[in-house]
Design an enzyme around this catalytic site. Structure first.
Site, PDB file in Angstrom:
ATOM      1  N   HIS A  37       4.983 -29.948   6.969  1.00  0.00           N
ATOM      2  CA  HIS A  37       5.346 -29.114   5.813  1.00  0.00           C
ATOM      3  C   HIS A  37       6.857 -29.173   5.626  1.00  0.00           C
ATOM      4  O   HIS A  37       7.571 -29.717   6.462  1.00  0.00           O
ATOM      5  CB  HIS A  37       4.847 -27.677   5.983  1.00  0.00           C
ATOM      6  CG  HIS A  37       5.505 -26.904   7.094  1.00  0.00           C
ATOM      7  ND1 HIS A  37       5.443 -27.296   8.423  1.00  0.00           N
ATOM      8  CD2 HIS A  37       6.238 -25.752   7.081  1.00  0.00           C
ATOM      9  CE1 HIS A  37       6.098 -26.411   9.173  1.00  0.00           C
ATOM     10  NE2 HIS A  37       6.600 -25.476   8.375  1.00  0.00           N
ATOM     11  N   HIS A  70       9.366 -26.875   5.508  1.00  0.00           N
ATOM     12  CA  HIS A  70      10.402 -25.990   6.023  1.00  0.00           C
ATOM     13  C   HIS A  70      11.399 -26.896   6.746  1.00  0.00           C
ATOM     14  O   HIS A  70      11.020 -27.914   7.338  1.00  0.00           O
ATOM     15  CB  HIS A  70       9.811 -24.944   6.990  1.00  0.00           C
ATOM     16  CG  HIS A  70       9.190 -23.770   6.278  1.00  0.00           C
ATOM     17  ND1 HIS A  70       8.111 -23.075   6.762  1.00  0.00           N
ATOM     18  CD2 HIS A  70       9.528 -23.168   5.100  1.00  0.00           C
ATOM     19  CE1 HIS A  70       7.809 -22.098   5.920  1.00  0.00           C
ATOM     20  NE2 HIS A  70       8.650 -22.128   4.902  1.00  0.00           N
ATOM     21  N   ASP A  90      13.147 -27.148   9.443  1.00  0.00           N
ATOM     22  CA  ASP A  90      13.090 -27.628  10.832  1.00  0.00           C
ATOM     23  C   ASP A  90      12.033 -28.711  11.027  1.00  0.00           C
ATOM     24  O   ASP A  90      11.902 -29.265  12.112  1.00  0.00           O
ATOM     25  CB  ASP A  90      12.885 -26.472  11.824  1.00  0.00           C
ATOM     26  CG  ASP A  90      11.768 -25.523  11.449  1.00  0.00           C
ATOM     27  OD1 ASP A  90      11.408 -25.456  10.268  1.00  0.00           O
ATOM     28  OD2 ASP A  90      11.247 -24.831  12.343  1.00  0.00           O
ATOM     29  N   HIS A  91      11.285 -29.020   9.983  1.00  0.00           N
ATOM     30  CA  HIS A  91      10.247 -30.062  10.087  1.00  0.00           C
ATOM     31  C   HIS A  91      10.549 -31.291   9.230  1.00  0.00           C
ATOM     32  O   HIS A  91       9.779 -32.247   9.242  1.00  0.00           O
ATOM     33  CB  HIS A  91       8.882 -29.478   9.704  1.00  0.00           C
ATOM     34  CG  HIS A  91       8.498 -28.338  10.592  1.00  0.00           C
ATOM     35  ND1 HIS A  91       7.642 -28.471  11.659  1.00  0.00           N
ATOM     36  CD2 HIS A  91       8.920 -27.043  10.604  1.00  0.00           C
ATOM     37  CE1 HIS A  91       7.528 -27.306  12.276  1.00  0.00           C
ATOM     38  NE2 HIS A  91       8.301 -26.426  11.660  1.00  0.00           N
ATOM     39  N   HIS A 127      -0.292 -21.446   6.946  1.00  0.00           N
ATOM     40  CA  HIS A 127       1.133 -21.127   7.050  1.00  0.00           C
ATOM     41  C   HIS A 127       1.622 -20.564   5.721  1.00  0.00           C
ATOM     42  O   HIS A 127       0.851 -20.480   4.769  1.00  0.00           O
ATOM     43  CB  HIS A 127       1.880 -22.405   7.466  1.00  0.00           C
ATOM     44  CG  HIS A 127       3.282 -22.181   7.965  1.00  0.00           C
ATOM     45  ND1 HIS A 127       3.620 -21.154   8.812  1.00  0.00           N
ATOM     46  CD2 HIS A 127       4.444 -22.858   7.729  1.00  0.00           C
ATOM     47  CE1 HIS A 127       4.913 -21.210   9.073  1.00  0.00           C
ATOM     48  NE2 HIS A 127       5.437 -22.240   8.425  1.00  0.00           N
ATOM     49  N   ASP A 160       3.209 -24.946  13.048  1.00  0.00           N
ATOM     50  CA  ASP A 160       3.357 -23.852  12.105  1.00  0.00           C
ATOM     51  C   ASP A 160       2.054 -23.394  11.448  1.00  0.00           C
ATOM     52  O   ASP A 160       1.743 -23.731  10.304  1.00  0.00           O
ATOM     53  CB  ASP A 160       4.397 -24.229  11.037  1.00  0.00           C
ATOM     54  CG  ASP A 160       5.794 -24.280  11.630  1.00  0.00           C
ATOM     55  OD1 ASP A 160       5.908 -24.643  12.824  1.00  0.00           O
ATOM     56  OD2 ASP A 160       6.763 -23.963  10.927  1.00  0.00           O
ATOM     57  N   HIS A 197       8.286 -25.889  19.823  1.00  0.00           N
ATOM     58  CA  HIS A 197       8.688 -25.101  18.646  1.00  0.00           C
ATOM     59  C   HIS A 197       8.941 -23.646  19.060  1.00  0.00           C
ATOM     60  O   HIS A 197       8.389 -22.704  18.511  1.00  0.00           O
ATOM     61  CB  HIS A 197       7.585 -25.203  17.571  1.00  0.00           C
ATOM     62  CG  HIS A 197       7.998 -24.708  16.212  1.00  0.00           C
ATOM     63  ND1 HIS A 197       7.859 -23.398  15.827  1.00  0.00           N
ATOM     64  CD2 HIS A 197       8.519 -25.348  15.140  1.00  0.00           C
ATOM     65  CE1 HIS A 197       8.267 -23.251  14.575  1.00  0.00           C
ATOM     66  NE2 HIS A 197       8.681 -24.424  14.133  1.00  0.00           N
TER      67      HIS A 197
END
Ligand SMILES: [Zn+2]
Length: 311
Positions: free
Chosen positions: A63, A65, A67-68, A140, A207, A265
């Site tokens: 996804h 966000h 940090d990904h 999520h 997530d 994570h």
């Protein structure tokens, strides 16, 4: 060194810390090298891990966000700089297409390596000769996909049984092709001289709140990478932000019949990451607490299921 192994490029949630980079994982699976969730700094982590960007064959983003995915611009440009052969397949949730296009075009460069862009929805699969890649929608705050790699079962000839039936030379090839041969008036089937070994399976669950898809992705997996943002004491926060606790990750691995669980994570709110492993261990034994630049082997194949009907 095993041909199937996971290298942890980063293991921190939300922001990098002094000890942990933003998320990032590289799965080496025979000739394929698959990057999952390239967070910021992925390019440098590859270098520190001694892995070459030019060998990457696929990139899977759960996804969008930060940090990904914030490592995507650097990683894509690095593929070009290193003249990766390509096409490099890039999979992500279809709803994230505008973010992907923004990241791909974040800076000026000459795009030489071809990218095969694959926006996916729940249940999509990409079957190949070596394995099938598939995706399931997780639960999520924005559209998120979990990933599963599944190798088909394979038939292996058993030398002692071949000898027992007096089979050697070209007749063995015939048996493999036809499934049955007749030797000296005796009918011998492939099942009598072989066994089926289950293929290996890998799951990547990031997530999400606890949901059916997480269990389905992890079903009978040899290696499961699962987020564990929170500890049980903060289960309310996990529910609110749609994340998992370490205990829930342990439950998923146990109930799904997985073999090895990599927890990652982690929220930086916890000073002692050992607690994540302790909580998951309440449910599941083979727990690896991810550390940056660590390599985790995919466990050896499961025992074969004998398929010889009669002897
Ligand atoms: Zn997220």
């Amino acid at each position: 060194m095993s041909q199937r192994e996971l290298t942890i490029l980063g293991s921190s949630a939300q922001t990098p810390t002094r000890e942990r980079n933003h998320n990032g994982y590289l799965l080496r699976w025979d000739r394929e090298q698959i990057v999952f969730d390239p967070g910021e700094g992925t390019q440098r982590q590859l270098l520190l891990a001694g892995r070459s960007a030019s060998k990457i064959t696929r990139i899977c983003v759960t996804h969008f966000h930060g940090d990904h995915c914030l490592g995507l611009p650097g990683l894509i440009q690095r593929l070009n700089l290193d003249r990766a052969k390509g096409p490099v397949h890039v999979y992500f949730p279809v709803e994230g297409t505008p973010y992907f296009e923004n990241l791909r075009g974040a800076a000026a460069f000459h795009e030489g390596t071809s990218l095969k862009v694959v926006p996916w929805a729940d249940g999509a699969t990409d079957p190949g000769p070596a394995f099938t890649l598939s995706a399931r929608t997780l639960q999520h705050r924005i559209p998120t996909l979990g990933w599963r790699i599944e190798e088909p079962p394979r038939r292996h000839l058993l030398p002692d049984r071949l000898a027992e039936f007096g089979l050697e030379g070209p007749v063995v090839g015939n048996l493999q092709r036809e499934g049955v041969v007749e030797v000296h008036g005796r009918r011998i089937t492939i099942e009598q001289v072989s066994e089926t070994r289950p293929g290996q399976r890998f799951a990547f669950i990031m997530d999400t709140a606890l949901c059916d898809a997480a269990f389905e992705l992890a079903a009978d997996a040899d290696l499961v990478v699962c987020e564990a943002t929170y500890l049980t004491g903060d289960e309310g926060l996990a529910r609110r932000y749609q994340h998992l606790t370490a205990a829930q990750a342990g439950r998923i691995a146990a109930e799904a019949g997985a073999r090895r669980l990599v927890l990652t994570h982690f929220s930086q709110r916890y000073p002692d990451p050992g607690q994540f492993a302790a909580e998951a261990n309440e449910f599941f034994d083979d727990v690896v607490l991810a550390q940056d630049l660590q390599t985790v082997a995919v466990p050896p194949r499961r025992n074969a299921t004998p398929s010889g009907a009669s002897r």
